[in-house]
Motif scaffolding. Structure first.
Motif, PDB file in Angstrom:
ATOM      1  N   GLY A 157       2.224   3.366   8.508  1.00 45.08           N
ATOM      2  CA  GLY A 157       3.179   2.430   7.649  1.00 45.08           C
ATOM      3  C   GLY A 157       4.032   3.182   6.906  1.00 45.08           C
ATOM      4  O   GLY A 157       4.886   4.150   7.187  1.00 45.08           O
ATOM      5  N   ILE A 158       4.137   2.757   5.537  1.00 47.00           N
ATOM      6  CA  ILE A 158       5.242   3.435   4.770  1.00 47.00           C
ATOM      7  C   ILE A 158       4.686   4.706   4.441  1.00 47.00           C
ATOM      8  O   ILE A 158       3.667   4.805   3.578  1.00 47.00           O
ATOM      9  N   ILE A 159       5.442   6.003   4.520  1.00 48.78           N
ATOM     10  CA  ILE A 159       4.815   6.901   4.174  1.00 48.78           C
ATOM     11  C   ILE A 159       5.999   7.896   3.100  1.00 48.78           C
ATOM     12  O   ILE A 159       5.651   8.935   2.761  1.00 48.78           O
ATOM     13  N   GLY A 160       6.930   7.344   2.783  1.00 49.92           N
ATOM     14  CA  GLY A 160       7.781   7.679   1.583  1.00 49.92           C
ATOM     15  C   GLY A 160       8.737   6.536   1.243  1.00 49.92           C
ATOM     16  O   GLY A 160       8.960   5.614   1.929  1.00 49.92           O
TER      17      GLY A 160
ATOM     18  N   GLU B  55       0.790  -1.391   0.010  1.00 47.06           N
ATOM     19  CA  GLU B  55       0.092   0.020  -0.097  1.00 47.06           C
ATOM     20  C   GLU B  55       0.837   1.259  -0.006  1.00 47.06           C
ATOM     21  O   GLU B  55       1.681   1.383   0.924  1.00 47.06           O
ATOM     22  N   PHE B  56       0.757   2.184  -1.063  1.00 47.95           N
ATOM     23  CA  PHE B  56       1.439   3.383  -1.075  1.00 47.95           C
ATOM     24  C   PHE B  56       0.613   4.315  -2.531  1.00 47.95           C
ATOM     25  O   PHE B  56       0.348   3.805  -3.129  1.00 47.95           O
ATOM     26  N   ASP B  57       0.389   5.340  -1.789  1.00 48.75           N
ATOM     27  CA  ASP B  57      -0.148   6.628  -3.006  1.00 48.75           C
ATOM     28  C   ASP B  57       0.454   7.942  -2.704  1.00 48.75           C
ATOM     29  O   ASP B  57       0.070   8.563  -1.907  1.00 48.75           O
ATOM     30  N   CYS B  58       1.232   8.273  -3.485  1.00 49.32           N
ATOM     31  CA  CYS B  58       1.823   9.711  -3.439  1.00 49.32           C
ATOM     32  C   CYS B  58       0.984  10.765  -4.352  1.00 49.32           C
ATOM     33  O   CYS B  58       1.591  11.592  -4.657  1.00 49.32           O
TER      34      CYS B  58
ATOM     35  N   ARG C  68      14.014   7.849  -7.574  1.00 56.02           N
ATOM     36  CA  ARG C  68      12.817   8.176  -7.334  1.00 56.02           C
ATOM     37  C   ARG C  68      12.654   8.519  -5.877  1.00 56.02           C
ATOM     38  O   ARG C  68      13.409   8.061  -5.045  1.00 56.02           O
ATOM     39  N   LEU C  69      11.621   9.217  -5.901  1.00 53.24           N
ATOM     40  CA  LEU C  69      11.465   9.834  -4.578  1.00 53.24           C
ATOM     41  C   LEU C  69      10.072  10.232  -4.361  1.00 53.24           C
ATOM     42  O   LEU C  69       9.332  10.999  -5.220  1.00 53.24           O
ATOM     43  N   GLY C  70       9.403   9.189  -3.535  1.00 53.57           N
ATOM     44  CA  GLY C  70       7.756   9.533  -3.466  1.00 53.57           C
ATOM     45  C   GLY C  70       7.455   9.624  -1.943  1.00 53.57           C
ATOM     46  O   GLY C  70       8.039   9.084  -1.042  1.00 53.57           O
ATOM     47  N   ILE C  71       6.589  10.583  -1.667  1.00 52.99           N
ATOM     48  CA  ILE C  71       5.801  10.709  -0.432  1.00 52.99           C
ATOM     49  C   ILE C  71       4.465  10.345  -0.364  1.00 52.99           C
ATOM     50  O   ILE C  71       3.782  11.083  -1.034  1.00 52.99           O
ATOM     51  N   ASP C  72       4.158   9.760   0.494  1.00 53.32           N
ATOM     52  CA  ASP C  72       2.501   9.273   0.758  1.00 53.32           C
ATOM     53  C   ASP C  72       1.642  10.569   0.953  1.00 53.32           C
ATOM     54  O   ASP C  72       2.212  11.361   1.721  1.00 53.32           O
ATOM     55  N   LEU C  73       0.692  10.616   0.335  1.00 53.39           N
ATOM     56  CA  LEU C  73      -0.334  11.856   0.565  1.00 53.39           C
ATOM     57  C   LEU C  73      -0.782  11.908   1.897  1.00 53.39           C
ATOM     58  O   LEU C  73      -0.659  13.142   2.461  1.00 53.39           O
ATOM     59  N   SER C  74      -0.510  10.747   2.826  1.00 51.94           N
ATOM     60  CA  SER C  74      -1.007  11.070   4.326  1.00 51.94           C
ATOM     61  C   SER C  74       0.218  11.692   5.299  1.00 51.94           C
ATOM     62  O   SER C  74      -0.036  12.204   6.203  1.00 51.94           O
ATOM     63  N   ALA C  75       1.285  11.916   4.321  1.00 46.20           N
ATOM     64  CA  ALA C  75       2.690  12.432   4.982  1.00 46.20           C
ATOM     65  C   ALA C  75       2.854  13.792   4.235  1.00 46.20           C
ATOM     66  O   ALA C  75       3.901  14.348   4.659  1.00 46.20           O
TER      67      ALA C  75
END
Length: 157
Positions: free
Chosen positions: A61-64, A25-28, A108-115
């Motif tokens: 969980g995973i935030i980035g 689960e991850f959504d940036c 690549r660098l991604g930050i989850d929308l929750s963070a």
């Protein structure tokens, strides 16, 4: 590389993904970045193309995440030979002037929308820079060059 980071509002740890670990689960907000961490990162690791690291919060969980690879800075990366010579003149003694130099590529660098809004992206960039303090040359994926916060960070791109 396991590192605990505490920002003013959010605590998380940074660790390398295991070789066969799957992120579920991850959504940036960017389909390409999501697809990479959810589906492609184990393949890149297996083929030694890039290694992915995750920022993990106990509650969220995973935030980035970020992915790193080996790269180089060479004459072809500059407008002309004069610009390349200027680059290496300030960093290397004459005996060490080569046609290319090793570098770390931030793929690549991604930050989850929750963070978002917790400065996780900036903190991860500072983390990468401090981890590779003996290799002062960094390259970035073209898509990352468009991110304004990278320009505000401590990197010379």
């Amino acid at each position: 590389m396991n590192e605990n980071i505490n920002t003013a509002e959010l605590a998380y740890s940074v660790r390398r993904l295991d070789k066969l670990e799957i992120v579920k689960e991850f959504d940036c907000g960017d389909a390409d970045l999501n697809d990479f961490i959810l589906n492609e990162s184990p393949l890149y690791r297996k083929e030694l193309l890039a290694v992915s690291y995750v920022a993990e919060n106990q509650e969220k969980g995973i935030i980035g995440y970020f992915s790193l690879a080996n790269d180089r800075v060479s004459l072809s990366d500059f407008e002309n030979k004069t610009a390349f010579n200027r680059f290496r003149r300030h960093r290397f003694v004459n005996e060490k002037r080569l046609k290319s130099y090793p570098a770390v590529k931030i793929c690549r660098l991604g930050i989850d929308l929750s963070a978002k809004g917790f400065r996780v992206g900036s903190e991860l960039l500072y983390f990468i820079k401090s981890y590779f303090r003996h290799c002062p040359r960094f390259c970035v994926n073209r898509k990352l060059e468009d991110s304004s916060f990278i320009l505000e960070s401590c990197f010379q791109i």
